[in-house]
Scaffold this motif. Structure first.
Motif, PDB file in Angstrom:
ATOM      1  N   ASN A   1      -6.813 -40.126   6.764  1.00  0.00           N
ATOM      2  CA  ASN A   1      -8.165 -40.218   5.853  1.00  0.00           C
ATOM      3  C   ASN A   1      -8.851 -38.928   5.735  1.00  0.00           C
ATOM      4  O   ASN A   1      -8.548 -37.865   6.620  1.00  0.00           O
ATOM      5  CB  ASN A   1      -9.096 -41.108   6.632  1.00  0.00           C
ATOM      6  CG  ASN A   1     -10.225 -41.729   5.668  1.00  0.00           C
ATOM      7  OD1 ASN A   1     -10.075 -41.572   4.579  1.00  0.00           O
ATOM      8  ND2 ASN A   1     -11.318 -42.016   6.414  1.00  0.00           N
TER       9      ASN A   1
ATOM     10  N   VAL B   1      -5.957 -40.449   1.944  1.00  0.00           N
ATOM     11  CA  VAL B   1      -7.028 -40.957   1.130  1.00  0.00           C
ATOM     12  C   VAL B   1      -8.250 -39.722   1.160  1.00  0.00           C
ATOM     13  O   VAL B   1      -8.499 -39.034   2.124  1.00  0.00           O
ATOM     14  CB  VAL B   1      -7.787 -42.042   2.095  1.00  0.00           C
ATOM     15  CG1 VAL B   1      -8.963 -42.549   1.415  1.00  0.00           C
ATOM     16  CG2 VAL B   1      -6.726 -43.257   2.079  1.00  0.00           C
ATOM     17  N   PRO B   2      -8.621 -39.437  -0.110  1.00  0.00           N
ATOM     18  CA  PRO B   2      -9.400 -38.311  -0.142  1.00  0.00           C
ATOM     19  C   PRO B   2     -10.802 -38.579   0.267  1.00  0.00           C
ATOM     20  O   PRO B   2     -11.299 -39.612   0.583  1.00  0.00           O
ATOM     21  CB  PRO B   2      -9.524 -37.938  -1.699  1.00  0.00           C
ATOM     22  CG  PRO B   2      -9.223 -39.520  -2.456  1.00  0.00           C
ATOM     23  CD  PRO B   2      -8.331 -40.198  -1.297  1.00  0.00           C
ATOM     24  N   ILE B   3     -11.416 -37.332   0.400  1.00  0.00           N
ATOM     25  CA  ILE B   3     -12.963 -37.357   0.864  1.00  0.00           C
ATOM     26  C   ILE B   3     -13.493 -37.693  -0.531  1.00  0.00           C
ATOM     27  O   ILE B   3     -13.259 -37.063  -1.704  1.00  0.00           O
ATOM     28  CB  ILE B   3     -13.573 -36.275   1.350  1.00  0.00           C
ATOM     29  CG1 ILE B   3     -12.781 -35.756   2.494  1.00  0.00           C
ATOM     30  CG2 ILE B   3     -14.985 -36.376   1.581  1.00  0.00           C
ATOM     31  CD1 ILE B   3     -13.453 -34.298   3.049  1.00  0.00           C
ATOM     32  N   GLU B   4     -14.329 -38.896  -0.550  1.00  0.00           N
ATOM     33  CA  GLU B   4     -14.858 -39.418  -1.951  1.00  0.00           C
ATOM     34  C   GLU B   4     -16.312 -39.986  -1.444  1.00  0.00           C
ATOM     35  O   GLU B   4     -16.405 -40.805  -0.720  1.00  0.00           O
ATOM     36  CB  GLU B   4     -13.900 -40.584  -2.231  1.00  0.00           C
ATOM     37  CG  GLU B   4     -14.554 -41.350  -3.247  1.00  0.00           C
ATOM     38  CD  GLU B   4     -14.051 -41.058  -4.605  1.00  0.00           C
ATOM     39  OE1 GLU B   4     -14.717 -40.832  -5.785  1.00  0.00           O
ATOM     40  OE2 GLU B   4     -12.724 -41.167  -4.753  1.00  0.00           O
TER      41      GLU B   4
ATOM     42  N   SER C   1     -19.910 -48.114   1.378  1.00  0.00           N
ATOM     43  CA  SER C   1     -20.102 -48.768   2.705  1.00  0.00           C
ATOM     44  C   SER C   1     -21.430 -48.850   3.210  1.00  0.00           C
ATOM     45  O   SER C   1     -21.899 -49.857   3.752  1.00  0.00           O
ATOM     46  CB  SER C   1     -19.456 -47.735   3.832  1.00  0.00           C
ATOM     47  OG  SER C   1     -17.948 -47.520   3.522  1.00  0.00           O
TER      48      SER C   1
ATOM     49  N   MET D   1     -20.987 -52.666   6.282  1.00  0.00           N
ATOM     50  CA  MET D   1     -19.670 -52.285   5.513  1.00  0.00           C
ATOM     51  C   MET D   1     -19.544 -53.359   4.456  1.00  0.00           C
ATOM     52  O   MET D   1     -19.152 -53.125   3.168  1.00  0.00           O
ATOM     53  CB  MET D   1     -18.729 -51.472   5.765  1.00  0.00           C
ATOM     54  CG  MET D   1     -18.663 -50.299   6.566  1.00  0.00           C
ATOM     55  SD  MET D   1     -17.274 -49.554   6.892  1.00  0.00           S
ATOM     56  CE  MET D   1     -17.752 -48.215   7.612  1.00  0.00           C
TER      57      MET D   1
ATOM     58  N   LYS E   1     -11.645 -45.527  10.580  1.00  0.00           N
ATOM     59  CA  LYS E   1     -11.092 -46.739  10.867  1.00  0.00           C
ATOM     60  C   LYS E   1     -11.627 -47.994  10.138  1.00  0.00           C
ATOM     61  O   LYS E   1     -11.043 -48.615   9.213  1.00  0.00           O
ATOM     62  CB  LYS E   1     -11.184 -46.984  12.492  1.00  0.00           C
ATOM     63  CG  LYS E   1     -10.195 -46.200  13.164  1.00  0.00           C
ATOM     64  CD  LYS E   1     -10.346 -46.160  14.567  1.00  0.00           C
ATOM     65  CE  LYS E   1     -11.859 -46.186  15.211  1.00  0.00           C
ATOM     66  NZ  LYS E   1     -12.195 -44.782  15.291  1.00  0.00           N
TER      67      LYS E   1
ATOM     68  N   GLY F   1     -13.258 -40.848  17.258  1.00  0.00           N
ATOM     69  CA  GLY F   1     -14.168 -41.667  16.457  1.00  0.00           C
ATOM     70  C   GLY F   1     -14.529 -40.940  15.115  1.00  0.00           C
ATOM     71  O   GLY F   1     -14.255 -39.632  15.263  1.00  0.00           O
ATOM     72  N   GLY F   2     -14.988 -41.900  14.182  1.00  0.00           N
ATOM     73  CA  GLY F   2     -15.492 -41.264  13.025  1.00  0.00           C
ATOM     74  C   GLY F   2     -14.509 -40.803  11.978  1.00  0.00           C
ATOM     75  O   GLY F   2     -14.845 -40.071  11.043  1.00  0.00           O
ATOM     76  N   VAL F   3     -13.328 -41.143  12.165  1.00  0.00           N
ATOM     77  CA  VAL F   3     -12.189 -40.782  11.347  1.00  0.00           C
ATOM     78  C   VAL F   3     -12.152 -41.757  10.149  1.00  0.00           C
ATOM     79  O   VAL F   3     -11.458 -41.530   9.124  1.00  0.00           O
ATOM     80  CB  VAL F   3     -10.892 -40.457  11.947  1.00  0.00           C
ATOM     81  CG1 VAL F   3     -10.910 -39.520  13.153  1.00  0.00           C
ATOM     82  CG2 VAL F   3     -10.428 -41.783  12.438  1.00  0.00           C
TER      83      VAL F   3
ATOM     84  N   PRO G   1     -12.889 -46.593  18.891  1.00  0.00           N
ATOM     85  CA  PRO G   1     -12.177 -45.247  19.279  1.00  0.00           C
ATOM     86  C   PRO G   1     -11.815 -45.171  20.770  1.00  0.00           C
ATOM     87  O   PRO G   1     -12.375 -46.017  21.372  1.00  0.00           O
ATOM     88  CB  PRO G   1     -13.062 -44.028  18.864  1.00  0.00           C
ATOM     89  CG  PRO G   1     -14.392 -44.797  18.900  1.00  0.00           C
ATOM     90  CD  PRO G   1     -14.289 -46.258  18.645  1.00  0.00           C
TER      91      PRO G   1
ATOM     92  N   ILE H   1     -17.113 -43.404  -1.451  1.00  0.00           N
ATOM     93  CA  ILE H   1     -16.644 -44.272  -0.320  1.00  0.00           C
ATOM     94  C   ILE H   1     -17.640 -44.637   0.543  1.00  0.00           C
ATOM     95  O   ILE H   1     -18.016 -45.724   1.145  1.00  0.00           O
ATOM     96  CB  ILE H   1     -15.208 -43.715   0.206  1.00  0.00           C
ATOM     97  CG1 ILE H   1     -13.844 -43.696  -0.666  1.00  0.00           C
ATOM     98  CG2 ILE H   1     -14.794 -44.762   1.521  1.00  0.00           C
ATOM     99  CD1 ILE H   1     -12.922 -43.220  -0.328  1.00  0.00           C
ATOM    100  N   CYS H   2     -18.385 -43.414   0.932  1.00  0.00           N
ATOM    101  CA  CYS H   2     -19.288 -43.383   1.805  1.00  0.00           C
ATOM    102  C   CYS H   2     -20.486 -44.137   1.438  1.00  0.00           C
ATOM    103  O   CYS H   2     -21.124 -45.074   2.302  1.00  0.00           O
ATOM    104  CB  CYS H   2     -19.682 -41.922   2.303  1.00  0.00           C
ATOM    105  SG  CYS H   2     -20.948 -41.742   3.528  1.00  0.00           S
TER     106      CYS H   2
HETATM  107  N1  LIG Z   1     -12.455 -41.276   2.603  1.00  0.00           N
HETATM  108  C1  LIG Z   1     -13.779 -40.881   2.909  1.00  0.00           C
HETATM  109  N2  LIG Z   1     -14.589 -40.201   1.973  1.00  0.00           N
HETATM  110  C2  LIG Z   1     -15.905 -40.024   2.254  1.00  0.00           C
HETATM  111  N3  LIG Z   1     -16.641 -40.653   3.471  1.00  0.00           N
HETATM  112  C3  LIG Z   1     -16.030 -41.164   4.273  1.00  0.00           C
HETATM  113  C4  LIG Z   1     -14.369 -41.563   3.988  1.00  0.00           C
HETATM  114  N4  LIG Z   1     -14.000 -42.095   5.312  1.00  0.00           N
HETATM  115  C5  LIG Z   1     -14.745 -42.562   5.819  1.00  0.00           C
HETATM  116  N5  LIG Z   1     -15.987 -41.983   5.451  1.00  0.00           N
HETATM  117  C6  LIG Z   1     -17.311 -42.069   5.987  1.00  0.00           C
HETATM  118  O1  LIG Z   1     -17.423 -41.665   7.260  1.00  0.00           O
HETATM  119  C7  LIG Z   1     -18.246 -42.270   8.364  1.00  0.00           C
HETATM  120  C8  LIG Z   1     -17.195 -42.814   9.467  1.00  0.00           C
HETATM  121  O2  LIG Z   1     -16.230 -43.859   9.021  1.00  0.00           O
HETATM  122  P1  LIG Z   1     -16.126 -44.899   9.682  1.00  0.00           P
HETATM  123  O3  LIG Z   1     -17.486 -45.613  10.355  1.00  0.00           O
HETATM  124  O4  LIG Z   1     -15.347 -45.935   9.002  1.00  0.00           O
HETATM  125  O5  LIG Z   1     -15.223 -44.247  11.017  1.00  0.00           O
HETATM  126  P2  LIG Z   1     -14.615 -44.788  12.180  1.00  0.00           P
HETATM  127  O6  LIG Z   1     -13.308 -44.352  12.360  1.00  0.00           O
HETATM  128  O7  LIG Z   1     -14.618 -46.407  12.151  1.00  0.00           O
HETATM  129  O8  LIG Z   1     -15.822 -44.722  13.239  1.00  0.00           O
HETATM  130  P3  LIG Z   1     -16.194 -45.052  14.610  1.00  0.00           P
HETATM  131  O9  LIG Z   1     -15.304 -44.384  15.490  1.00  0.00           O
HETATM  132  O10 LIG Z   1     -17.492 -44.876  15.081  1.00  0.00           O
HETATM  133  O11 LIG Z   1     -15.556 -46.577  14.641  1.00  0.00           O
HETATM  134  C9  LIG Z   1     -18.847 -43.338   7.237  1.00  0.00           C
HETATM  135  O12 LIG Z   1     -20.192 -42.927   6.963  1.00  0.00           O
HETATM  136  C10 LIG Z   1     -17.768 -43.566   6.315  1.00  0.00           C
HETATM  137  O13 LIG Z   1     -18.594 -44.044   4.982  1.00  0.00           O
END
Ligand SMILES: Nc1ncnc2c1ncn2[C@@H]1O[C@H](COP(=O)(O)OP(=O)(O)OP(=O)(O)O)[C@@H](O)[C@H]1O
Length: 394
Positions: A192, A228-231, A238, A69, A36, A32-34, A140, A234-235
């Motif tokens: 990611n 994809v970088p940490i940006e 969303s 989002m 997606k 989770g939380g990667v 997830p 992006i957060c």
């Molecule tokens: N490349 C990125 N840079 C910065 N923040 C990011 C990036 N990708 C995702 N995030 C942030 O990380 C968090 C988790 O992202 P996201 O909800 O898309 O993950 P997920 O895999 O869909 O989670 P879940 O498993 O809960 O469905 C969110 O707050 C999102 O804004």
């Protein structure tokens, strides 16, 4: 050769999406939380901005995020038929999320059977407006939702999202194995939160180490579509409900996402081309008949190896085990499993056979994903998807 005429009774309820998506892309990670959902939304919007008709179904019932989002928390409208629902629209895509069907911030507890039932309804009853690509934002894990998806809405392929931490890679393998066991092809990886670019000096910092996903991709022989970088933006985007690629179209990260989107459709189109069985119907003399498949017809790797036009009103099917069938077009029309022809709840036939002309023919037959065909009938009807198991059963 086994040659049978088909009877007219569909024996099971079949999936229907109203307008259909040509390609279905599941975005998944076992962990989770990667990111997606973030990638799903941004890739879907990127493709829509290039003129493609794109849908996004948030299959994460426990933690739906597309609603936030995409910045649209409206309730969806009912569809034209009972039990159907119309997708919402935001930023050029069609979408639906459980977040649009439940109120409040309390997470809904879904038991396994409920997940199956609810997700099946999502897959069957959303009337998409003629999509090119449908993204499935998968939850997830490797639980019920995956199995339901593989059964009811088998994806053309899966895009696997990972992060560079080792823990994530172990989970990734687990998720891939689950899809592989269900015969759903893996398209490739996206890494990611791969690295951080310093805002002031543009130095690249590989926080979690470098190259782990690349090495995994190489070892497993799947492509790495991009990193994809940490940006932070992006957060923030969303959270604001405006996808990053809309708010920052000229940024380097949007360019990265654009390249990933391009590569993704290349891969998914290649996958779909494997099943390039689609058939354009031609006008034949009414006495002309070809009961044997043409020798030079391309064969697919799918359970349905080839289709051919036998006559003006007969379709030939050859299966990978060598069985052949010739189906009368009118019988095929009468067996249409779509929601307009069969009540999805009771399984009762809604189509009145008297309304189907005796001389009905086809205009074309399309292959849908790797799991079925969509015949276009001369009476204009084309919403039924006949899965391969159903085709063999009728
Ligand atoms: N490349 C990125 N840079 C910065 N923040 C990011 C990036 N990708 C995702 N995030 C942030 O990380 C968090 C988790 O992202 P996201 O909800 O898309 O993950 P997920 O895999 O869909 O989670 P879940 O498993 O809960 O469905 C969110 O707050 C999102 O804004």
């Amino acid at each position: 050769m086994v040659e049978r005429q088909v009877d007219t009774q569909p024996k099971s309820q079949q999936p229907n999406r109203g307008g259909k998506a040509r390609r279905v892309i599941a975005v998944h990670s076992a962990k989770g939380g990667v990111g997606k959902s973030t990638l799903c939304v941004n890739l879907a919007v990127t493709l829509a901005r290039r003129g493609l008709r794109v849908g996004l179904l948030d299959a994460d019932l426990h933690g739906p995020s597309a609603t936030i989002m995409l910045g649209n928390a409206e309730w969806p409208d009912p569809g034209p038929d009972e039990n159907t629902i119309l997708p919402l629209r935001a930023h050029g895509i069609q979408f639906l999320s459980m977040g649009n069907l439940v109120t409040g911030k309390t997470p809904v507890i879904w038991r396994g059977a409920m997940v199956h039932q609810m997700l099946s309804q999502f897959y069957r009853n959303v009337i998409w407006d003629d999509l090119d690509y449908l993204f499935l934002d998968m939850p997830p894990g490797t639980g019920d939702a995956l199995l339901t998806t593989a059964q009811v809405e088998p994806p053309t392929g899966v895009l696997v999202v990972t992060t560079p931490q080792e823990l994530s890679l172990v989970d990734t393998l687990r998720g891939m194995r689950a899809f592989r066991d269900m015969n759903v092809p893996i398209l490739g990886f996206v890494e990611n939160m791969s690295y951080l670019i310093c805002g002031s000096c543009s130095h690249r910092d590989d926080l979690f180490g470098e190259g782990s996903t690349e090495a995994l991709a190489e070892e497993l022989d799947y492509p790495l579509l991009g990193s994809v970088p940490i940006e932070p933006e992006i957060c923030a985007s969303s959270d604001r409900g405006t996808p990053f690629v809309i708010g920052h179209p000229d940024s380097e990260s949007s360019a990265v996402l654009g390249r990933i989107a391009e590569r993704l459709i290349e891969l998914v189109d290649e996958r779909a081309a494997d099943s390039a069985l689609s058939l354009e119907w031609r006008e034949m003399d009414w006495l002309e008949r070809s009961p044997e498949p043409p020798e030079d017809a391309p064969k697919s790797e799918l359970p349905l190896q080839l289709m051919w036009q036998v006559s003006n009103d007969e379709l030939g099917l050859m299966w990978s085990d060598g069985e052949r069938r010739i189906i009368g077009v009118r019988n095929l029309r009468l067996a249409c499993p779509c929601a307009r022809c069969v009540d999805e709840v009771t399984g009762k036939k809604l189509l009145d056979p008297l309304t189907v002309p005796d001389d009905i023919t086809l205009t074309k037959v399309e292959v849908v994903g790797r799991y079925g065909i969509a015949p276009h009938f001369s009476d204009g009807h084309h919403t039924g998807i006949f899965t391969f198991p159903y085709l063999r059963e009728i």
